[in-house]
Design an enzyme around this catalytic site. Structure first.
Site, PDB file in Angstrom:
ATOM      1  CB  CYS B 134     118.534 100.162  92.401  1.00  0.00           C
ATOM      2  SG  CYS B 134     116.825  99.729  92.767  1.00  0.00           S
ATOM      3  CB  CYS B 137     116.900  96.945  91.274  1.00  0.00           C
ATOM      4  SG  CYS B 137     116.230  98.613  91.352  1.00  0.00           S
ATOM      5  CG  ASP B 138     120.545  95.507  91.111  1.00  0.00           C
ATOM      6  OD1 ASP B 138     119.773  94.965  90.285  1.00  0.00           O
ATOM      7  OD2 ASP B 138     121.072  96.615  90.930  1.00  0.00           O
TER       8      ASP B 138
END
Lengths: 306, 306
Positions: B134, B137-138
């Protein structure tokens, strides 16, 4: 006339505009052809509550405009012309229109459908003089008068509810004893004090002088005839696909809708269909837009493999 | 446990929420079950440019939230639980979930799909320590470092382009010599000075200490092996449908996607599927939302005729 587009999209409603957004973002050399106004039939929808992403609802005109802006952002060229025929020659598609001919390697047909006619005496004569197929266009002309709506589906009830804002009374005339419309609409309609219902009844003719004055009705169960005095009648009995010019080229359903598979492919390689014009459509904006995206991706695959 | 819903929708992404909006507006007694957050996989999409109706684009999180608000407006009840099995008894569907059992006359399965794993050494060991599925997200965790993205499709390039905001360099590793992604994305990626490409190459293993330090690569044409020092690797090689618990009940494709007809009907009467979880989906938000509307209308027809 010399240029060969990679893709021509016929129709600028939700299906055609969605296909156009996808095709233009994929950098396909695409032309969109629309005969009237970008947005298609949703321009006639006063308020759309079930297009996911708009919790407050959105007017049909605004939703059409938003989709058109999005296509324009990706530089989708548009011409205003009416499609009149397609010929396939060595795989290339020759599109005849009211404004000349265009050539393309692939075509997406998203020309929508039009309101069905009842075919009763007076319907043609009084069109625009009390006979209407567009409540939003014409409802306000009947202020404080009584009008009738013919039909029992979503369109008929939406039309009837809209017209109650203007008129003294709306009489819904339906040939069956129950409505086809979705329950939320039925409940609203049945609870509206300005709405009345005449069941099991068909319209036999429309009468008047310089404008509509009344309707001749017949009860299909008892055979009893009656006259209903109204100043206007809104006919909402279904849709007819714009496929007359495609007969002999494409496989059509009994009702004239274009037969497609799950990838929106017709029986002719390189010709796709999307939206209300295809057989099996649920006639909803969200599904038409979904169809358009599928057709554009299928056209892209067809073009890159041919 | 005693209550029998008319309809249960499994999954609260675009397909499930669209189905929920349609079902709730049709006054079906409906329950939506979602395992994580309403919005589904689009919550991972930083920016959605191709959902018709949003010419400026919209963040995935906002689009998911708008759809969820719309479902809520029509009073669609939601429970947070993970579906674990469906049994059909005398036509009634018994749904087993992590939070107990629910009964319904019809079910729409719109549980989406999850990111595929590569299955290489180090992938599991370094998950959350440099291995990510992701980007949104990261991505920000790798400020001014070099990271790799594995894959060549739209998701891989979108991820890579997003990550360039944070990192010093993104190396896209693709097993073929050309990208599958749409051209507009390819052009942007190839023009981005922070992006590099390694073609015809697969990841053999991920190495590191307390976190990822490098990738062992192999050129599939020459067989040559190499080591690429990176601090992170984003794996974007496809999706796997969430259908493990449906094996033996529903007809699935080779890849595990649910087989449906044009009305989103599965091989079991009263069970429908919509969105990325069904076979033949183009994996686009607009098409998933279209599927959801079709499935809801099919479920309504099934319920009113049974």
């Amino acid at each position: 006339m010399d240029k060969v587009y990679q893709l021509i999209i016929i129709g600028g409603g939700p299906a055609g505009l969605s296909a156009g957004i996808y095709a233009a973002r994929s950098r396909l050399d695409t032309l969109l052809i629309e005969k009237a106004g970008l947005g298609g039939n949703i321009l006639n929808a006063e308020w759309v509550e079930n297009y996911p992403g708009f919790p407050k609802g959105v007017s049909g005109a605004e939703l059409g405009s938003l989709m058109a802006q999005q296509a324009e952002k990706y530089n989708l060229p548009t011409v205003f012309a009416e499609a009149e025929g397609i010929e396939v020659r060595d795989g290339e598609k020759l599109l005849k229109t009211s404004e000349g001919q265009y050539r393309a390697k692939a075509v997406i047909i998203a020309g929508g459908s039009e309101h069905s006619k009842l075919g009763v005496p007076g319907e043609e004569e009084f069109r625009g003089k009390g006979v209407s197929y567009c409540a939003m266009c014409d409802g306000a002309f009947f202020r404080d008068e009584a009008v009738a709506v013919i039909g029992g589906g979503n369109v008929a009830l939406n039309d009837a509810l809209f017209i109650t804002r203007f008129v003294s009374k709306v009489i819904v005339i339906h040939r069956r004893d129950q409505l086809r419309a979705t329950k939320v609409l039925q409940e609203r309609a049945l609870a509206n004090p300005r709405m009345e219902f005449i069941w099991d009844t068909v319209l036999e003719s429309i009468t008047g002088d310089s404008q509509v004055r009344g309707l001749q009705l017949r009860n299909v169960k008892t055979g009893a005839k009656s006259n209903l005095p109204v100043s206007g009648v809104f006919i909402a009995v279904g849709l007819k696909p714009n496929t007359e010019y495609l007969k002999g080229l494409l496989a059509l359903s009994e009702g004239g809708f274009i037969l497609v598979d799950g990838q929106m492919e017709t029986n002719v390689p390189g010709i796709f269909a999307a939206g209300d014009i295809r057989a099996g459509s649920i006639r909803q904006v969200i599904a038409a837009a979904g169809d358009g995206a599928i057709a554009a991706i299928s056209a892209e695959r067809f073009l890159s493999s041919s």
